[in-house]
Design an enzyme around this catalytic site. Sequence first.
Site, PDB file in Angstrom:
ATOM      1  N   GLU A 136       5.017  -7.495 -18.417  1.00 22.39           N
ATOM      2  CA  GLU A 136       3.718  -7.168 -18.449  1.00 22.39           C
ATOM      3  C   GLU A 136       3.260  -5.873 -17.770  1.00 22.39           C
ATOM      4  O   GLU A 136       2.743  -5.658 -16.977  1.00 22.39           O
ATOM      5  CB  GLU A 136       3.164  -8.338 -17.491  1.00 22.39           C
ATOM      6  CG  GLU A 136       3.267  -9.833 -17.738  1.00 22.39           C
ATOM      7  CD  GLU A 136       2.438 -10.706 -17.063  1.00 22.39           C
ATOM      8  OE1 GLU A 136       1.756 -10.532 -16.031  1.00 22.39           O
ATOM      9  OE2 GLU A 136       2.364 -11.674 -17.474  1.00 22.39           O
TER      10      GLU A 136
ATOM     11  N   GLU B 168       7.267 -15.830 -21.270  1.00 21.52           N
ATOM     12  CA  GLU B 168       6.749 -16.665 -19.845  1.00 21.52           C
ATOM     13  C   GLU B 168       5.583 -17.319 -20.134  1.00 21.52           C
ATOM     14  O   GLU B 168       4.659 -16.868 -20.715  1.00 21.52           O
ATOM     15  CB  GLU B 168       6.358 -15.248 -18.731  1.00 21.52           C
ATOM     16  CG  GLU B 168       6.243 -15.809 -17.446  1.00 21.52           C
ATOM     17  CD  GLU B 168       5.775 -14.367 -16.682  1.00 21.52           C
ATOM     18  OE1 GLU B 168       6.446 -13.489 -16.522  1.00 21.52           O
ATOM     19  OE2 GLU B 168       4.707 -14.636 -15.789  1.00 21.52           O
TER      20      GLU B 168
HETATM   21  C1  GAL Z   1       2.839 -13.176 -14.320  1.00 19.55           C
HETATM   22  C2  GAL Z   1       3.866 -12.436 -13.829  1.00 19.55           C
HETATM   23  C3  GAL Z   1       4.912 -13.110 -12.985  1.00 19.55           C
HETATM   24  C4  GAL Z   1       4.055 -13.907 -12.078  1.00 19.55           C
HETATM   25  C5  GAL Z   1       3.128 -15.115 -12.718  1.00 19.55           C
HETATM   26  C6  GAL Z   1       2.606 -15.708 -12.046  1.00 19.55           C
HETATM   27  O1  GAL Z   1       1.633 -12.674 -15.026  1.00 19.55           O
HETATM   28  O2  GAL Z   1       4.621 -11.743 -14.885  1.00 19.55           O
HETATM   29  O3  GAL Z   1       5.589 -12.071 -12.231  1.00 19.55           O
HETATM   30  O4  GAL Z   1       3.281 -13.161 -11.174  1.00 19.55           O
HETATM   31  O5  GAL Z   1       2.473 -14.100 -13.445  1.00 19.55           O
HETATM   32  O6  GAL Z   1       1.853 -16.821 -12.760  1.00 19.55           O
END
Ligand code: GAL
Length: 899
Positions: free
Chosen positions: A487, A562
């Site tokens: 991100e 993710e």
């Molecule tokens: C994402 C990020 C992660 C964590 C996650 C929590 O956007 O890449 O590191 O913060 O959110 O939902």
Amino acid sequence: MSHTNTNSPTPCVAEKTSCQFRQILLGVAVVLLTAATGLAAELNPPRERTSFNDGWRFTKGDADGAGEALSYTKIKDWLLPTSAELTTNAALLAKARPAGNPAENISFAQPDFNDSQWRLLNLPHDWGIEGPFNQSYPGETGKLPWWGVAWYRKHLDVPATDAGRKIFLEVDGAMSYASVWVNGQFAGGWPYGYASWRVDVTPFVKFGADNVIAIRLDNPKQSSRWYPGGGIYRNVWLVKTSPVRVAHWGTAVTTPKIGWLSATVAIKVTLDNASSAAAASVKNEIFELNADGSRGKSVAVTKANAATISAGGSATVASEASVSSPKLWSIEKPQRYVVVTTVEQNGNVVDTYETPFGIRKAEFTVDKGFFLNGQHVKLNGVCDHHDLGALGAAINTRALERQLEILREFGVNAIRTSHNPPAPELLDCCDRMGFVVMDEAFDCWAAGKNKNDYHVLYSDWHEQDLRALVRRDRNHPCVVLWSSGNEVPDQDRAAGPALAEEHRGIIHAEDPTRPCTAAVSSYKAGFSGFQNHFDVFGWNYKPDNYARFRAANSAVPLFGSETSSTVSSRGEYFFPVPESFNSKNDRTALADFQVSSYDFFVPGWATLPDAEFRGEERNPFVAGEFVWTGFDYLGEPTPYNADVSNLLNYSNPEDKAKAEKELDEIGKIRVPSRSSYFGIVDLAGFKKDRFYLYQSHWRPDFPMAHILPHWNWPERVGQVTPVFVYTSGDSAELFLNGKSLGKKTKGANEYRLRWDDAVYQPGELKVVAYKNGKKWAQDSVKTTGAAEKLLLAADRTEIAADGKDLSFITVTVADKDGLQVPRAKNHLQFAVEGAGEIVATDNGDATSFESFQAPERNAYNGLALVIVRAKPGAAGTIKLTATADGLTPATVEIKASSR
Ligand code: GAL
């Protein structure tokens, strides 16, 4: 001889006789030296790599005057040369180390400094995990004191017989901005806390004498979004080699052709030479590795290849070998091999170097996802941060192995090392246990997320950090993807594509065989052109857009880098349960700084597991997903890292009054949460309900059914108390005290069965699950009696007496029948007798501020964890006793054996 100056020209013509005499003496000296070096070479193995973890002195805080003199900007030019072997940047290579010696007047760096008052400890060490917890620490990074300056010092005796060898200090990871002095002389260092690096200490070492190594760390605040830990938190090694040797991470083993009858193994060996121009020969032999890591039978040998290496230069020798009937590395059967490289000069072995590897073919396709050895494998992955819960960031191989065992149980086959280079031991475990890995470099590039995060190092260090990651990890069969970032804010900036392309070039220069990716969160970046700078595109939290991505990008393989980010607390259930799952920010999920375990609450950017399952089922070209997260981690206690004053319910009126007072006085509620709620498994390693939701979907052939919630609701008699069932079956019938509450069947793209109208009566809930019309699995939960006793169960009752191996002991608060009392919070005390000690305790409660090192803590919803190890070298029986007021105590015995 004392006044002979060998540097000045010798006037031999005039003084013939004395000159001849001198030459004889010199000749004798050379013979003696050669004999001594020969003897030393005979005594010394060609390469030694020994643990350098034990017996360090440690202090938190800085030496007088050091803060200013040793700030990163002041010593950057001294640090950068440490990375010379990892850059092609001509300007950097041309830059000599500046003259002088930073820390000339800094006491802690000096060899004669008296450090006897400093704490004596063994690495790996994380000073942050020692606490104390505090609500007022900056950032939501664990409420633990992980930042600041600290020093480590250690004495090192270097025998005279080592003269002529190269000596390196290898650090797998130090958090962060490490600088190293040897005998008061600056030797090198590395700023990125997740990088592995090494310092050539040869020029600073005194042979045949005592030496002092001093390491200063300076871990900045506002440098992390999660708990980074502080300290030399990974292993440190002392490496001694001959002047002609295999370079650092100097082998690259690939398997260009794989067939059932034979596989071609291509081996590139880079040699470094610290002596005058040299000739050497390189030979490789391949052995099978047994499951325990020991060497099995020899399967191939390459012929000896000659190399000439210029003085102070390098040379790469390529060779190939053929392995017949290769045993392929796979998730089910992770067969490993090892290349043993032997380097010889004039018939003497000057180096032997081992490179474990695997023979396997990994491939991402556009239309069908991921293939391993030609078989389709759906990536059922999790993202995990590096901390090991109560053990903090300090690396422990058994703790990693246990995490992987727990993950495997619900069907995980892939790990993402979010968002940084992992400990080498994690990759060793994944190689050995059969997990594929997405190996990630950074959480940001040139544009940062935090004032002091990686963006401040990016321009000077990203090439070296990226090369270090790939060069270190490229021989691991588990690694199937390189990720250059998570991100990154650059994803939507004009600079993004060029940076991504540069990273791809660096990655492929080090490893042309594996694809590179990044975890991209921007919707726009899936269409803007940014997506074309990766071999495989990783998208975060976009299950509803997979089809749109494919329509616009017909040539880019896609996966969910993710996913989900559902939050829950183990064993907590709040009412009413909403009918609709579209309940982002639904306040009924939140109470007492916990989150309902009915698994329906997600933060704004996230999705439920169900939505991701559906997105992938409807778009089978998606290679799979990496759920945020497998385990809970320290820091980032979403949803309690923002202002929750309008969302929170309190079951205890005193807590409510306290929060309201805080809100009045300081305008916010002080959140006590230290760790995340994202985990499918809690911080202590206990299963949340979601464990079974994933298991039901990821292990469809494993007969299982799981009921939630628990069935101890004395205050809800007669009230609607919904019951959910997660099962790998397709339908199930629920019974309360023998009476059917009806049979439910999963519809298309449905993953849970719900009995929303169930009315609570104490007794037994039982579910019988069916698959294809046949009985498949069952589960039951019973209303328990009052807490009466403790139960102890060790994950391993025999451990190695090496001071590192661990036994994880689950403490259960049980009723008279041995059933876990689901809401028990009893205060527990632990005592250990015999050969062991308690390393840490936990209970998985994200709001607990009890010290992780304390031999006591409250149970959280019926469970607690005690982590025990043998005292180094103390074999024998370890007896752990758990006690609590009013409950029958329990003991467990663990055998610590010196193997
Ligand atoms: C994402 C990020 C992660 C964590 C996650 C929590 O956007 O890449 O590191 O913060 O959110 O939902």
